[in-house]
Design a protein around this motif. Sequence first.
Motif, PDB file in Angstrom:
ATOM      1  N   ALA A  81       0.842  -1.190   0.102  1.00 19.54           N
ATOM      2  CA  ALA A  81       0.102   0.075  -0.053  1.00 19.54           C
ATOM      3  C   ALA A  81       0.789   1.147  -0.157  1.00 19.54           C
ATOM      4  O   ALA A  81       2.079   1.350   0.439  1.00 19.54           O
ATOM      5  N   GLY A  89      10.185  -2.356  10.539  1.00 20.82           N
ATOM      6  CA  GLY A  89       8.872  -2.435  10.498  1.00 20.82           C
ATOM      7  C   GLY A  89       8.318  -1.784   9.309  1.00 20.82           C
ATOM      8  O   GLY A  89       6.928  -1.693   9.372  1.00 20.82           O
ATOM      9  N   GLY A  90       9.013  -0.905   8.725  1.00 13.43           N
ATOM     10  CA  GLY A  90       8.214  -0.038   7.828  1.00 13.43           C
ATOM     11  C   GLY A  90       8.114  -0.580   6.327  1.00 13.43           C
ATOM     12  O   GLY A  90       7.638   0.112   5.335  1.00 13.43           O
ATOM     13  N   GLY A  91       8.233  -1.783   6.233  1.00 10.20           N
ATOM     14  CA  GLY A  91       7.873  -2.499   4.914  1.00 10.20           C
ATOM     15  C   GLY A  91       8.976  -2.837   3.714  1.00 10.20           C
ATOM     16  O   GLY A  91       8.799  -3.170   2.769  1.00 10.20           O
ATOM     17  N   LYS A  92      10.204  -2.757   4.399  1.00  5.60           N
ATOM     18  CA  LYS A  92      11.469  -2.928   3.676  1.00  5.60           C
ATOM     19  C   LYS A  92      11.511  -4.543   3.028  1.00  5.60           C
ATOM     20  O   LYS A  92      11.521  -4.683   1.544  1.00  5.60           O
ATOM     21  N   THR A  93      11.145  -5.563   3.789  1.00  6.62           N
ATOM     22  CA  THR A  93      11.216  -6.759   3.486  1.00  6.62           C
ATOM     23  C   THR A  93      10.086  -6.980   2.358  1.00  6.62           C
ATOM     24  O   THR A  93      10.084  -7.744   1.452  1.00  6.62           O
ATOM     25  N   HIS A  94       8.762  -6.644   3.050  1.00  7.70           N
ATOM     26  CA  HIS A  94       7.281  -6.735   2.055  1.00  7.70           C
ATOM     27  C   HIS A  94       7.845  -6.397   0.731  1.00  7.70           C
ATOM     28  O   HIS A  94       7.233  -6.885  -0.308  1.00  7.70           O
ATOM     29  N   LYS A 121      -0.014  -4.363  11.128  1.00 10.07           N
ATOM     30  CA  LYS A 121      -0.141  -5.755  11.147  1.00 10.07           C
ATOM     31  C   LYS A 121      -0.386  -6.444  12.361  1.00 10.07           C
ATOM     32  O   LYS A 121      -1.255  -7.140  12.635  1.00 10.07           O
TER      33      LYS A 121
END
Length: 443
Positions: free
Chosen positions: A166, A207-212, A372
């Motif tokens: 998102a 937790g900011g979404g780098k892996t995602h 999440k």
Amino acid sequence: MVDDSGLQALREAARLSPDNLPLRRHLADLLLAQGYLAEAEGEYRAALVLAPRDPGITAGLAEAFARQGAYGAAMSALEPFLAQPGYPPRMGVIAARALLGEGDLAQAGFRYHEAVMREPGAADADLAARLAAPVKAEPQPVDGPAEPYEEEVAARRSSVTFDDVAGMEGVKEALRVKLLLPTQQPELFAAFGKRAGGGVLLYGPPGGGKTHLARAAAGELGAAFVSVGLADVLDMYVGQSERNLRDIFDAARRSAPCVLFFDEVDALAARRSDMRQAHNRQVVNQFLAELDGVDDKANEGVLVLAATNAPWYIDVAFRRPGRFDQLVFVPPPDLAARAAILRILCRDKPLAEMDFEAVAKATADYVGADLKGLVDRAVEDKLRESIAAGRPVPLTTRDLLALTKSQRPSSVLEWLATARNYVMHANDSGAWDELLPWINRKR
Ligand code: ADP
């Protein structure tokens, strides 16, 4: 650059009575607790002048160093104490964090377990998880058995794509140009004399979404995804970490097209000048050599992505062309991005109604991982209710809003405070320009 007015008042008081040790100590502890790491470091240094070899102050200074990624400095402060039996367990835990940062997994595990055995209250769940690789306390043997790498880390297909990420339009666009267009439209790139290759370093708060994002980039490309954590590389046997790295790259080359993703890369790519041990410098050198490949074609079809919360500790050699030549900031989500993340997270959940904007407003300073966690907890609660009621009870806006009262966001503010220090004091190359609007933003 301390925002808190109470802290400002204390700092003023300490300035007026510079020899007041309890005051300095209190101020330093507060600064550390609130994540003003560079300021805390300054206060601890001043306090140590008043009380040299004070264990509490030394531990505070070492923690401030370690949390800024200055692992060598943290260990230098702690070593005189660690050499004595019965040193404070807190020091053992800080040493474990610093040793892990230096890539010395075996010693880190040893210090951590020893400290927690003596003082269970010193346990740190996050650190324990990062140390979860099998750890032995023996001294390092020279050379160990080589284990076949493929058994441990596998290339997988990624089922998520950019549709599952998102917000972050700017970040996705940068990745598209860097990663996707050269392979999707090679003629265009050839016409401009540009070749695919070179990696991207994603940085931002935990937790900011780098892996995602990395996983989604692989899905978007239809490429295999190989995710590499610290424990996959670092090994207690001298020389084995380098072999692991070589095997990881070889496996990725065999799985091409492939996205090879390194998490927590700051530990593998730290500045060599900060490293005390030669074998850790060898790991960095091997990493650089693998990124370069034996020739132009060696890494063809392998897109290397890496993530870090502490980009300022990465050796500048990694930023040269063909290596991690693009830095991409993955920002904390703004209001619209939080609403969009919540929408994705609730996509397949039973909802009565959901005012995503209202929940997004109540979750300022939450990152993707916090959101999440919020949705996961609400779903668990609903599941329990549904079992008791014998019918599905859907999730409501009120459920999520109620949980925001008890669940505090993770460390975005602390991260921004640290980032602010680097941008203000060490941005000569302009590398962190992308961060400026974020750290100057009024909250
Ligand atoms: P990081 O690697 O930066 O520490 P992660 O990628 O592990 O963070 O993010 C944690 C979780 O948060 C992800 O698994 C994902 O479910 C969720 N998340 C984070 N950012 C987004 C986003 N932009 N859109 C959808 N989900 C997200």
